[in-house]
Design a protein around this motif. Structure first.
Motif, short mmCIF file in Angstrom:
data_model
loop_
_atom_site.label_atom_id
_atom_site.label_comp_id
_atom_site.label_asym_id
_atom_site.label_seq_id
_atom_site.Cartn_x
_atom_site.Cartn_y
_atom_site.Cartn_z
N GLN A 96 -15.23 5.64 -0.24
CA GLN A 96 -14.78 4.77 -1.34
C GLN A 96 -15.77 3.64 -1.58
O GLN A 96 -16.42 3.16 -0.64
N SER A 97 -15.83 3.18 -2.85
CA SER A 97 -16.81 2.14 -3.17
C SER A 97 -16.45 0.82 -2.48
O SER A 97 -17.33 0.02 -2.19
N ARG A 98 -15.15 0.59 -2.20
CA ARG A 98 -14.80 -0.70 -1.57
C ARG A 98 -15.00 -0.70 -0.05
O ARG A 98 -14.72 -1.67 0.62
N TRP A 99 -15.48 0.42 0.49
CA TRP A 99 -15.67 0.53 1.94
C TRP A 99 -16.61 -0.57 2.46
O TRP A 99 -16.35 -1.22 3.47
N GLY A 100 -17.73 -0.81 1.72
CA GLY A 100 -18.72 -1.80 2.15
C GLY A 100 -18.09 -3.16 2.31
O GLY A 100 -18.28 -3.85 3.32
N ARG A 101 -17.29 -3.56 1.31
CA ARG A 101 -16.66 -4.88 1.35
C ARG A 101 -15.66 -4.95 2.52
O ARG A 101 -15.55 -5.95 3.22
N PHE A 102 -14.97 -3.85 2.70
CA PHE A 102 -13.96 -3.75 3.77
C PHE A 102 -14.63 -4.00 5.14
O PHE A 102 -14.17 -4.82 5.94
N GLU A 122 -7.01 1.90 7.63
CA GLU A 122 -8.08 2.88 7.82
C GLU A 122 -7.52 4.13 8.48
O GLU A 122 -7.76 5.26 8.05
N HIS A 168 0.83 -1.21 0.00
CA HIS A 168 0.00 0.00 0.00
C HIS A 168 0.86 1.25 0.00
O HIS A 168 0.37 2.34 0.31
N ILE A 228 -8.21 3.67 3.23
CA ILE A 228 -9.58 3.30 2.91
C ILE A 228 -10.49 4.17 3.75
O ILE A 228 -10.21 4.41 4.92
N LYS A 255 -17.47 -5.43 5.76
CA LYS A 255 -18.02 -6.78 5.86
C LYS A 255 -16.91 -7.78 6.20
O LYS A 255 -17.06 -8.61 7.10
N THR A 256 -15.80 -7.67 5.48
CA THR A 256 -14.68 -8.59 5.75
C THR A 256 -14.23 -8.46 7.20
O THR A 256 -14.00 -9.44 7.90
#
Ligand SMILES: Cc1cc2nc3c(=O)[nH]c(=O)nc-3n(C[C@H](O)[C@H](O)[C@H](O)COP(=O)(O)OP(=O)(O)OC[C@H]3O[C@@H](n4cnc5c(N)ncnc54)[C@H](O)[C@@H]3O)c2cc1C
Ligand code: FES
Lengths: 93, 512
Positions: free
Chosen positions: B371-377, B362, B30, B367, B379-380
């Protein structure tokens, strides 16, 4: 005679020689001084002020029971020191 | 010489066990500068004990002549291949993680300045060319793992008496047997693992003495149903012991290790339900090595020295670094991961490492909710929280299985050494306790226990249990072992260079 403690037919580092109290001892690259001394049947590593025998205990650098002199530097933990060809070890038994 | 290491990093991870490796792996790639520091000459902490695999192997043989490959395959812990992959991924040249080892962290000071002793070529942190250095990090991850604890007995200081971990390291990392004939004793699940490792490599196991009775252990079985793979692992271990006709003495403890300059025999005696040794039940075994262990305690000296809050909970293995669900400690910018935060096995360290890595990403703004990947983040991370809880419940079970009845610590014979470094016996400790020294700091001052080279890493948990057994004082009142920098021994020659000319060796003790 010292029993054979090295487990036969396993992958090891290159064979090297170290000396323990002036006597040549076989070791292998990658192993710790503790492992090389154990394989040579040397358990007594030092004595307390009152003369009690001590050897490696925790094997992972916590107890400082395995202190030996390595290349003239005193108080090195045998269990946390990797052998090198020609290394001079002194125990204090 | 040019210094290969920077002195400022975004993230410094202390400890390269599964926990530290997992945190570093999550953070790598990163664009941050990351350093991973460990004092061990080999990476992987207490779990990954892999044989040294050189490119120019002398013998080139494959790992040892095991007679029951099937058993090995059934009970192989899936964390072993997973951890090996992790270690290789983090240490790969392009991974973007600076590896600093063997290097010992001596202390952590304000603004997350880390005080380190490293020795670039000597194969140990305190070697010939040892030097002190300081690294400053924006974020610190403490992943210092756990160690074993013990119930002392007469003769436990004899050479040849060692911890289960020491014997395991000899066999697994170095393919050297701890002795020609080994007895194993204690309360830890490592006993079975060690016996298996020895038998697998044609070592000789004289006997295995487990302080818990068969009945007590059977009573614990239902709790393990939730952790089915561990049950299978245990059954495979037991099968191998049975096949090799190894005497397993349930409800027996070590009474004494005998010998002059080295252990030559072990005496086991039957143990009552409150941990006392029953007279007239002793049996002698001729052995040349004895491996003992009574469970695990978190390594908290660095978190304590750094000012992080610690909590006491027997389900965590004793005193442990207190953390939030995101693995943050009470000190701003310092995270703790793995067994430092409570005993729970390798998977727990792996999961917590991932959670830590994600929380740091974070915090560093990698993140964020827009951001659009926040939801997946999110959840994981929730799935990981859930898995971490499961691992904690296994850890609590493990700690219960290892526990020695409290009264056993009160019954240690008077002439038994408790503090190995300062040679302080049970009698001295008992007297001090009777004189009212019942807190950790007062008993230390009264007897010098815990003031030697090991800095109470070995005797600390034992003395706490002795005080508890003799007076009923709660561990919270006794207090956690005090820890100040340097947390491990610092050779005087590094502070006073003229004291350390190797040609003219100073023969004296180098202490703190
Ligand atoms: C002796 C022993 C044997 C074990 N065997 C098994 C087993 O066979 N199977 C199993 O499932 N689990 C085993 N465990 C449990 C195991 O510890 C965990 O499953 C897992 O390894 C924990 O990972 P970790 O990263 O939290 O800590 P660890 O693996 O303990 O790693 C901590 C690392 O931090 C380093 N460190 C600590 N302090 C410092 C410092 N001041 N400076 C620099 N480095 C430092 C240490 O050198 C170590 O490498 C064992 C534990 C112990 C203590
Ligand atoms: S055996 Fe404990 S420090 Fe080496």
């Amino acid at each position: 005679m010292t029993p054979q403690l090295r487990i036969p037919s396993t992958a090891r580092g290159k064979q090297i020689t170290i000396t323990v109290n002036g006597i040549p001892v076989t070791a292998h690259e990658g192993e710790t001084v503790h492992a090389a001394l154990t394989a040579a049947g040397i358990y007594l590593l030092r004595q307390t002020l009152s003369g009690e025998a001590r050897g490696a205990f925790c094997g992972m650098g916590l107890c400082y029971e395995c202190l030996v002199t390595v290349n003239h530097i005193p108080d090195q933990r045998a269990c946390m020191t990797v052998v090198q060809d020609g290394m001079k070890i002194r125990t204090h038994g | 010489m040019a210094d290969p290491y920077r002195n400022t990093y975004h993230v410094a991870v202390i400890g390269a066990g599964i926990g530290g490796l997992s945190a570093a792996h999550t953070l790598a790639g990163h664009g941050f500068n990351i350093v991973l520091i460990d004092e061990n000459p080999h990476m992987g902490g207490q779990f990954l004990r892999r044989p040294f695999r050189p490119h120019n192997s002398d013998t080139g043989g494959t790992a040892s002549g095991s007679r029951s490959r099937l058993l090995d395959r059934i009970h192989q812990d899936p964390m072993v291949p997973a951890g090996t992959w992790l270690a290789e991924a983090v240490t790969a040249p392009g991974a973007g993680v600076d590896i600093l080892h063997p290097a010992q962290v001596l202390g952590i000071f304000p603004d997350r300045r880390i005080w380190i002793m490293a020795s670039p070529t000597a194969g140990t942190a305190a070697g010939q060319d040892a030097r002190l250095m300081e690294i400053k990090a924006e974020i610190l991850v403490l992943a210092t793992g756990a160690r074993e604890q013990y119930l002392p007995f007469k003769g436990w200081t004899l050479p040849g008496v060692m911890s289960l971990g020491a014997a395991q390291i000899l066999v697994k990392s170095h393919q050297v047997l701890p002795g020609a004939c080994t007895a194993i004793a204690g309360t830890s699940p490592l006993m079975m693992a060690l016996a298996n490792d020895l038998l697998k490599h044609r070592g000789h196991v004289a006997a295995l003495a487990d302080s818990h009775s068969m009945r007590w252990k059977m009573g614990q079985l239902p709790f393990f149903i939730r952790h089915f793979p561990k049950l299978i692992q245990g059954a495979c271990y037991a099968a191998r012991l049975f096949r090799h006709r190894i005497p397993v003495l349930h409800g027996h403890s070590v009474q004494e290790a005998q010998g002059q300059e080295r252990v030559s025999g072990a005496v086991f005696a039957r143990t009552g339900p409150d941990g006392c040794l029953l007279p007239g039940t002793d049996r002698f075994w001729k052995v040349d090595s004895l491996a003992v262990g009574h469970g695990f305690v978190p390594n908290i000296e660095l978190p304590v020295q750094a000012g992080c809050r610690v909590t006491y909970d027997p389900a965590l293995g004793g005193w442990a670094a207190a953390v939030t669900v995101n693995m943050e400690t009470s000190v701003n910018g310092i995270y703790a991961v793995g067994e430092t935060t409570g005993i729970g096995g390798a998977e727990q360290s792996w999961i917590q490492g991932k959670i830590t890595g994600m929380s740091i990403l974070e915090q560093l703004g990698c993140i964020h909710p827009l951001q659009s990947r926040w939801g997946r983040f999110v959840k994981t991370r929730h799935q990981l929280y859930h898995r971490a809880d499961e691992c904690r419940s296994y850890g609590a079970l493990l700690n219960r299985v290892c526990r020695v009845p409290a009264a056993a610590y009160g019954r240690i014979p008077d002439d038994t050494v408790i503090c190995r470094c300062e040679n302080i016996t049970m009698q001295t400790i008992k007297q001090a306790v009777q004189n009212g020294f019942t807190s950790w700091s007062s008993i230390k001052k009264a007897t010098r226990c815990g003031m030697g080279r090991c800095q109470a890493r070995i005797c600390g948990p034992i003395i706490q249990k002795i005080i508890q057994a003799l007076t009923g004082t709660e561990p919270q009142i006794i207090g956690p072992p005090v820890s100040r920098g340097p947390v491990k021994n610092l050779p005087v020659r590094l502070l006073i260079p003229s004291a350390g000319n190797p040609e003219n060796p100073p023969g004296q003790e180098k202490g703190q």
